[in-house]
Design an enzyme around this catalytic site. Sequence first.
Site, PDB file in Angstrom:
ATOM      1  N   ARG A 165     -49.876 -46.465 -60.759  1.00 43.88           N
ATOM      2  CA  ARG A 165     -49.219 -46.303 -59.457  1.00 43.88           C
ATOM      3  C   ARG A 165     -49.935 -47.087 -58.362  1.00 43.88           C
ATOM      4  O   ARG A 165     -49.292 -47.672 -57.485  1.00 43.88           O
ATOM      5  CB  ARG A 165     -49.145 -44.819 -59.118  1.00 43.88           C
ATOM      6  CG  ARG A 165     -48.198 -44.116 -60.075  1.00 43.88           C
ATOM      7  CD  ARG A 165     -48.018 -42.667 -59.780  1.00 43.88           C
ATOM      8  NE  ARG A 165     -46.665 -42.292 -60.161  1.00 43.88           N
ATOM      9  CZ  ARG A 165     -46.050 -41.198 -59.757  1.00 43.88           C
ATOM     10  NH1 ARG A 165     -46.670 -40.353 -58.948  1.00 43.88           N
ATOM     11  NH2 ARG A 165     -44.815 -40.944 -60.132  1.00 43.88           N
ATOM     12  N   ILE A 168     -46.340 -31.703 -50.061  1.00 42.29           N
ATOM     13  CA  ILE A 168     -46.152 -30.252 -49.980  1.00 42.29           C
ATOM     14  C   ILE A 168     -47.378 -29.575 -50.583  1.00 42.29           C
ATOM     15  O   ILE A 168     -47.628 -29.664 -51.786  1.00 42.29           O
ATOM     16  CB  ILE A 168     -44.833 -29.835 -50.665  1.00 42.29           C
ATOM     17  CG1 ILE A 168     -43.674 -30.532 -49.923  1.00 42.29           C
ATOM     18  CG2 ILE A 168     -44.676 -28.319 -50.657  1.00 42.29           C
ATOM     19  CD1 ILE A 168     -42.328 -30.358 -50.562  1.00 42.29           C
ATOM     20  N   ILE A 223     -44.087 -33.217 -41.562  1.00 40.73           N
ATOM     21  CA  ILE A 223     -42.865 -34.029 -41.695  1.00 40.73           C
ATOM     22  C   ILE A 223     -41.940 -33.350 -42.693  1.00 40.73           C
ATOM     23  O   ILE A 223     -42.349 -33.043 -43.815  1.00 40.73           O
ATOM     24  CB  ILE A 223     -43.179 -35.447 -42.222  1.00 40.73           C
ATOM     25  CG1 ILE A 223     -44.253 -36.128 -41.388  1.00 40.73           C
ATOM     26  CG2 ILE A 223     -41.892 -36.274 -42.307  1.00 40.73           C
ATOM     27  CD1 ILE A 223     -43.820 -36.642 -40.052  1.00 40.73           C
ATOM     28  N   TYR A 224     -40.698 -33.166 -42.301  1.00 37.81           N
ATOM     29  CA  TYR A 224     -39.716 -32.612 -43.233  1.00 37.81           C
ATOM     30  C   TYR A 224     -38.463 -33.483 -43.204  1.00 37.81           C
ATOM     31  O   TYR A 224     -37.898 -33.740 -42.135  1.00 37.81           O
ATOM     32  CB  TYR A 224     -39.379 -31.161 -42.851  1.00 37.81           C
ATOM     33  CG  TYR A 224     -38.475 -30.477 -43.854  1.00 37.81           C
ATOM     34  CD1 TYR A 224     -38.846 -30.405 -45.200  1.00 37.81           C
ATOM     35  CD2 TYR A 224     -37.269 -29.918 -43.469  1.00 37.81           C
ATOM     36  CE1 TYR A 224     -38.021 -29.792 -46.131  1.00 37.81           C
ATOM     37  CE2 TYR A 224     -36.443 -29.299 -44.396  1.00 37.81           C
ATOM     38  CZ  TYR A 224     -36.825 -29.232 -45.729  1.00 37.81           C
ATOM     39  OH  TYR A 224     -36.008 -28.633 -46.643  1.00 37.81           O
ATOM     40  N   CYS A 266     -33.496 -28.005 -38.540  1.00 40.35           N
ATOM     41  CA  CYS A 266     -32.495 -26.923 -38.578  1.00 40.35           C
ATOM     42  C   CYS A 266     -32.996 -25.778 -39.447  1.00 40.35           C
ATOM     43  O   CYS A 266     -33.468 -25.983 -40.561  1.00 40.35           O
ATOM     44  CB  CYS A 266     -31.173 -27.454 -39.140  1.00 40.35           C
ATOM     45  SG  CYS A 266     -29.940 -26.152 -39.341  1.00 40.35           S
ATOM     46  N   ILE A 281     -43.331 -42.325 -52.954  1.00 41.70           N
ATOM     47  CA  ILE A 281     -43.253 -42.256 -51.494  1.00 41.70           C
ATOM     48  C   ILE A 281     -44.470 -42.933 -50.859  1.00 41.70           C
ATOM     49  O   ILE A 281     -44.334 -43.693 -49.894  1.00 41.70           O
ATOM     50  CB  ILE A 281     -43.063 -40.793 -51.034  1.00 41.70           C
ATOM     51  CG1 ILE A 281     -41.697 -40.302 -51.558  1.00 41.70           C
ATOM     52  CG2 ILE A 281     -43.149 -40.681 -49.514  1.00 41.70           C
ATOM     53  CD1 ILE A 281     -41.274 -38.945 -51.081  1.00 41.70           C
ATOM     54  N   CYS A 293     -35.903 -37.725 -58.165  1.00 41.09           N
ATOM     55  CA  CYS A 293     -36.909 -37.346 -57.169  1.00 41.09           C
ATOM     56  C   CYS A 293     -37.890 -36.367 -57.816  1.00 41.09           C
ATOM     57  O   CYS A 293     -37.540 -35.693 -58.796  1.00 41.09           O
ATOM     58  CB  CYS A 293     -36.195 -36.671 -55.998  1.00 41.09           C
ATOM     59  SG  CYS A 293     -37.306 -35.905 -54.813  1.00 41.09           S
ATOM     60  N   HIS A 349     -39.314 -31.074 -60.740  1.00 36.33           N
ATOM     61  CA  HIS A 349     -39.696 -29.655 -60.648  1.00 36.33           C
ATOM     62  C   HIS A 349     -38.590 -28.774 -61.233  1.00 36.33           C
ATOM     63  O   HIS A 349     -38.853 -27.827 -61.972  1.00 36.33           O
ATOM     64  CB  HIS A 349     -39.936 -29.235 -59.193  1.00 36.33           C
ATOM     65  CG  HIS A 349     -41.175 -29.827 -58.595  1.00 36.33           C
ATOM     66  ND1 HIS A 349     -42.427 -29.569 -59.095  1.00 36.33           N
ATOM     67  CD2 HIS A 349     -41.362 -30.660 -57.554  1.00 36.33           C
ATOM     68  CE1 HIS A 349     -43.335 -30.231 -58.375  1.00 36.33           C
ATOM     69  NE2 HIS A 349     -42.707 -30.915 -57.441  1.00 36.33           N
ATOM     70  N   GLU A 356     -30.526 -38.105 -54.644  1.00 36.69           N
ATOM     71  CA  GLU A 356     -30.752 -39.511 -54.288  1.00 36.69           C
ATOM     72  C   GLU A 356     -29.667 -40.319 -54.991  1.00 36.69           C
ATOM     73  O   GLU A 356     -29.605 -40.327 -56.223  1.00 36.69           O
ATOM     74  CB  GLU A 356     -32.146 -39.970 -54.770  1.00 36.69           C
ATOM     75  CG  GLU A 356     -33.279 -39.201 -54.107  1.00 36.69           C
ATOM     76  CD  GLU A 356     -34.661 -39.733 -54.485  1.00 36.69           C
ATOM     77  OE1 GLU A 356     -34.757 -40.763 -55.181  1.00 36.69           O
ATOM     78  OE2 GLU A 356     -35.648 -39.111 -54.080  1.00 36.69           O
ATOM     79  N   THR A 382     -38.591 -33.567 -56.791  1.00 35.33           N
ATOM     80  CA  THR A 382     -37.946 -32.247 -56.754  1.00 35.33           C
ATOM     81  C   THR A 382     -37.091 -32.019 -58.000  1.00 35.33           C
ATOM     82  O   THR A 382     -37.070 -30.927 -58.559  1.00 35.33           O
ATOM     83  CB  THR A 382     -37.056 -32.136 -55.491  1.00 35.33           C
ATOM     84  OG1 THR A 382     -37.866 -32.410 -54.371  1.00 35.33           O
ATOM     85  CG2 THR A 382     -36.416 -30.774 -55.361  1.00 35.33           C
TER      86      THR A 382
END
Length: 345
Positions: A204, A268, A290-291, A111, A179, A42, A47, A68, A44
Amino acid sequence: MQGMMDALVKREDGKGLDLVKVPVPEPGIGEVLIKIHKTAICGTDVHIYNWDPWSRQHIRPPMTIGHEYVGEIAALGPGVHDYRVGQIVSGEGHIVCGHCRNCRAGNGHWCKFTKGVGVDRDGAFAEYLRIPETNVIAISKDISEDIISFFDAYGNAAHTATMFDVVGEDVLITGAGPIGMMAAGICKQNGARRIIITDVNDYRLAIAKKMGASQTVNLKHENLEDAMKNQGMVEGFDVGLEMSGNGAALNQLLKSMRNGGKVALLGIAGPGTVIDWNDVIFKGLTLQGIYGRKMYETWYKIIAMIEAGLDLNPIITHRFHYTEFEQGFAAMNSGESGKVILNWA
Ligand code: NAD
Ligand code: ZN
């Protein structure tokens, strides 16, 4: 299941990851142990690999990363009755508290006490992963494991692309990363009229086109207004999906919406991103942040959409053995990639 296993670990402050031996986790009460078959990388994870400012702030080494994955249940902790060893599973990467207001209202994705698999606790880039049974998603053996390996990211795409009704609508997607590519496919499958996707990367955009975009726009040498004209558009986009995290893209999207348009924001935004609020106010736009994925409605939908014929294979561009993880991260860092899968078998 005692013993040691291979894992990709962020060992210390600094760039890269190490392939090291760590203890196989022991599933506790209400937990499931998953033998990992495949994982996907991913943004992330990249990063964290690159050790950028966000990761330096959020990640506490030493920690196994990755969220993932697809695998099979290898062992059940005490009190787990709803699963059996051998089932093919993936899992929701956000482990939520279960008792806050949002959790109890069925809005676990909001949450306040979320812990991320592979971000706040040990992740899936390992031979085994331990997660609470609440997060386990059993998946039919009829779906390819390559595709299941990135269901977490597919869930982000689906949560965003199904936030607003796209049937018969004109949709703008900014950002053709993995995504955005998947979002193009989802909008196509769900009956959008026109899907225009922007990026600055031809590799892409070509995949996004394969996934069902009506037209792609490389902002380096094309412009969105021309594309809209070419498509016969008059008033602007009905639905906008921000999937780049780029401030200029966000502003362009807001300016290209029709009055009364609906915008879902997944990308983000960088610190200090500024928008022209009058685009929102005078146009009467609806903006929805959206999260993650809806727990667990998004998971239901993503499985259903695959069963209804959505083909995500075009977005898979690289496959490596986990011992070749450096090549996987290099592919991700190059920008010339869709989904990169690591095989743990
Ligand atoms: P990615 O970084 O692979 O893709 C982003 C794409 O945007 C890249 O292809 C890049 O070339 C393109 N881009 C850059 N500038 C642009 C511009 N001006 N206009 C149009 N496109 C531009 O990311 P991804 O993995 O596909 O994820 C998409 C975004 O969603 C990222 O920002 C990611 O951090 C974010 N994300 C958010 C959540 C959440 O829960 N909110 C979850 C997952 C990912
Ligand atoms: Zn909660």
